[in-house]
Scaffold this active site. Sequence first.
Site, short mmCIF file in Angstrom:
data_model
loop_
_atom_site.label_atom_id
_atom_site.label_comp_id
_atom_site.label_asym_id
_atom_site.label_seq_id
_atom_site.Cartn_x
_atom_site.Cartn_y
_atom_site.Cartn_z
N SER A 95 0.77 -1.23 0.04
CA SER A 95 -0.04 -0.05 0.04
C SER A 95 0.72 1.21 -0.05
CB SER A 95 -1.03 0.06 1.27
OG SER A 95 -1.80 0.97 1.33
N ASP A 236 -2.27 6.79 -3.05
CA ASP A 236 -1.24 6.07 -2.46
C ASP A 236 -0.75 5.01 -3.40
OD1 ASP A 236 -3.32 4.24 -1.83
OD2 ASP A 236 -2.32 3.50 -0.21
N ASP A 240 -5.90 2.58 -3.24
CA ASP A 240 -7.17 2.72 -2.76
C ASP A 240 -7.50 3.73 -2.18
OD1 ASP A 240 -5.44 2.24 -0.69
OD2 ASP A 240 -6.56 0.51 0.50
MG MG Z 1 -3.45 1.76 0.08
#
Ligand code: MG
Length: 445
Positions: A95, A236, A240
Amino acid sequence: MAKYFGTNGVRGLFNELTPDLALKLAMAIGVFFKRGKILLARDARLTGECLKHAVVAGLQSVGCEVVDLDFAPAPTAEFMIKKLKADGLIIITASHNPPEWNALKVVDGKGVTISWERGEEIERMMGNVAPAEWDKVIPAKTYDRSIEEHIAAIGKLINGDEIRKRKLKLVLDCGNGMSALIAPKLFEELGCEISIINGKVDGHFPGRPSEPTEVNVAVLMQEVRSKGADAGIAWDGDADRVIFVDDLGRFVIGDKVLALCVLWKLGKQKGDIAITVSTSKAAEDIAQKAGNKTLYTKIGAPYLSQEIAKGHAIIAGEEVGGVIWPEISLAKDGFLTAAKMVEMICKKPLSAWLKDIPQYFNVKTKIEAKNEEEKNKIVQRVRSEMKKRKLKTMEIDGVRADLDDSWVICRPSGTENYVRVFAEAKTEEKAKELLEEWKKIAEGK
Ligand code: MG
């Protein structure tokens, strides 16, 4: 407590999340998903390909049918679960973490991310999984249309004609992450005049750190001002999460993006909203005004997905800038969120929209705690004081007290040796006062 699974899967440095561990996890995950059809996606982190080979081997060895989407943003992979009728999904992505990190994010066939509670079940099976018969080990397939299908699905959920008419000027900061595979194409197709920064996918993240904080997107803010753009958008690493920069070049934090999306959504449809207990009250105020309920969950996207899977909430989100739109998937989708915001900007400038949402200020601090016992002690001190004062409390995740137009939460970190204290109030001064007061209580001073 799960040994490997955290809030969002198994995350670690390469000497922690090793190919050996990834293989064992993948075997157990394959069995957890009944040796069914498992999608696989990854971001461009340098360790991703190596971990992918281990995951594929693990899944194949227990007889799973592996469908490899290869490079894909997290929301794209999660959107594909239903489309390809998969039993589960593994995304190899850390992420917003620095490049040396990686993770296995595991999502079930309904689109709900596996929380650490469910991850425990997977861990119990690890090392104790029977391999498939030799003739049940089948070749992995590849699927290369997920990105175009995701873009097409987003197009159906927004008013593209309206956006095309306006020819908005947008600056996109892809942060060298997976958003670069979708965002430029999506907004170009919507007739926007785009300029792109950090648009090359690169696992070193050379442009800026992967988390789109105000400090990290300083160049974007500058570009929006110098170009006189309608908005700046930054994602990011796995896309998401999304944040905005308004037409005046000001950073718009995730909480505000969520509040605006709630305002937009509830203006069109009636229904409950779901937010985590650390999310700004702005969203709840908007829902209340529209006559809708707010459902609170523990902190972390899996709990929001679980809540939305129950079918009551029509939108969900958390303060870091992730919004779930169940019409596309049960995952936070930084592209649909961005497209919906752009749809809003067609009506009036983002700076004007920001005046329509309740103003709150958030402040955060953390207290060091040596171990679980000490963390619990700190939280207990806060809980006792809240009870003593007869405050209205919520104990969904840590302990939170709601005062008139402010709240404070004290919560043990799941992964680090800290207890976190957050406060929110109508003015920055009041929020700071509240935080100071409860920090002292937490510390037993
Ligand atoms: Mg993320």
